[in-house]
Write an enzyme that holds these catalytic residues in place. Structure first.
Site, short mmCIF file in Angstrom:
data_model
loop_
_atom_site.label_atom_id
_atom_site.label_comp_id
_atom_site.label_asym_id
_atom_site.label_seq_id
_atom_site.Cartn_x
_atom_site.Cartn_y
_atom_site.Cartn_z
N SER A 1 3.45 -2.08 10.42
CA SER A 1 4.88 -2.07 10.74
C SER A 1 5.63 -3.34 10.34
CB SER A 1 5.10 -1.75 12.22
OG SER A 1 4.72 -0.41 12.48
N ASN B 1 0.86 -1.18 0.00
CA ASN B 1 0.00 0.00 0.00
C ASN B 1 0.90 1.23 0.00
OD1 ASN B 1 -1.88 2.01 0.47
ND2 ASN B 1 -2.29 1.41 2.60
N HIS C 1 -9.63 1.46 5.26
CA HIS C 1 -8.33 1.70 5.92
C HIS C 1 -8.53 2.76 7.00
CE1 HIS C 1 -4.17 2.81 6.61
NE2 HIS C 1 -3.80 1.71 5.97
N LYS D 1 0.12 4.31 -0.61
CA LYS D 1 -0.56 5.56 -0.17
C LYS D 1 -0.30 6.68 -1.18
CE LYS D 1 -0.23 3.63 4.40
NZ LYS D 1 -0.09 3.76 5.82
N GLY E 1 2.57 2.28 10.75
CA GLY E 1 3.60 3.32 10.59
C GLY E 1 4.31 3.71 11.89
N GLY F 1 2.84 -1.20 4.26
CA GLY F 1 2.81 0.22 3.87
C GLY F 1 4.21 0.73 3.57
N GLY F 2 4.86 1.31 4.59
CA GLY F 2 6.16 1.96 4.42
C GLY F 2 7.19 1.13 3.66
N GLU G 1 -5.43 -4.87 10.85
CA GLU G 1 -4.39 -3.86 11.08
C GLU G 1 -4.69 -3.11 12.37
OE1 GLU G 1 -2.23 -2.44 7.33
OE2 GLU G 1 -4.07 -1.33 7.41
#
Ligand code: PGA
Length: 239
Positions: free
Chosen positions: A201, A7, A87, A9, A165, A222-223, A159
């Site tokens: 994370s 993801n 989300h 973003k 994050g 994500g990140g 999540e």
């Protein structure tokens, strides 16, 4: 087969996204289903040969007369297979309601796009041991108006919002428990077997621990999906 969803973003410039795709090319293992959800702007730059395309959003309405939105049929035309819904960033920052999420799911299923419904508790709820209750509430609110066929096509992403994050993650037993709760709700209340991803994370360092949880059907990243090499490293650490 496990599903791994990136993801991205609203990150990456177009050049960075193209470089990301070039690095991924021919390096994704074929025993994992990899889905990339880039910024909506880059959906049409999708490299079909490397991965499945996911969207981060969809219009809740069928009409084209909705300024700024992208419809499920437009996503379908671009080859989109999956779409994130619910989300926490959209639920909290943009005040997305369960009714809106339901409509989005319906639009996606009409086009044969698989919705990935995100659920999870916040830190306070986690500390007060309310996770099971919160998960049930979030699932019920969305699922009660869906048919059994519609529910069968859902994927759930668990999540915990406090793990997104932040570099924090629930303990292994807590993740296992939450995923089992979600699967049980779907099986007992809605008579469907559901696939559940974990997100929050995830890095190359903790993926091995997650791989020891048999109940996990995949991951939402994500990140670490912004750097192709980090993303590939996570895939390569998987069993
Ligand atoms: P993170 O984000 O991997 O950066 O924690 C996960 C997500 O927002 O889906």
């Amino acid at each position: 087969m496990k599903i791994v969803v990136g993801n991205q973003k609203a990150s990456l410039t177009k050049n960075e996204f193209e470089a990301f795709q070039i690095t991924l090319k021919n390096r994704i293992r074929c025993d994992v289903e990899v889905v990339i959800c880039p910024s909506m702007l880059y959906l049409s730059c999708y490299d079909r040969k490397s991965y499945y395309l996911g969207s981060q959003n969809v219009s809740p309405l069928k009409t084209n007369a909705l300024t700024g939105e992208v419809t499920a049929s437009q996503l379908k035309q671009l080859g989109t297979s999956y779409c994130l819904v619910g989300h926490t960033e959209r639920r909290t920052t943009l005040n997305e309601t369960d009714e809106l999420i339901q409509e989005k799911i319906k639009r996606l299923l009409e086009q044969g796009i698989t919705p990935i419904l995100c659920v999870g508790e916040n830190k306070e709820e986690h500390l007060l041991l309310k996770t099971g209750h919160i998960l049930e509430k979030q699932i019920d609110k969305v699922c009660k108006s869906l048919t059994k066929e519609e529910r069968r096509d859902l994927i759930i992403a668990y999540e915990p919002t406090w793990a997104i994050g932040t570099g924090m993650m629930p303990k292994k037993e807590d993740i296992k428990r939450s995923i089992n709760i979600i699967k049980e709700i779907f099986m007992c209340k809605y008579e469907v077997e559901v696939r559940v991803l974990y997100g929050g994370s995830i890095t190359q360092k903790n993926i091995k621990m997650l791989e020891n949880i048999d109940e996990i059907d995949g991951y939402l990243i994500g990140g670490e999906s912004l750097d192709a090499n980090h993303f590939l490293a996570i895939l390569n650490e998987m069993n």
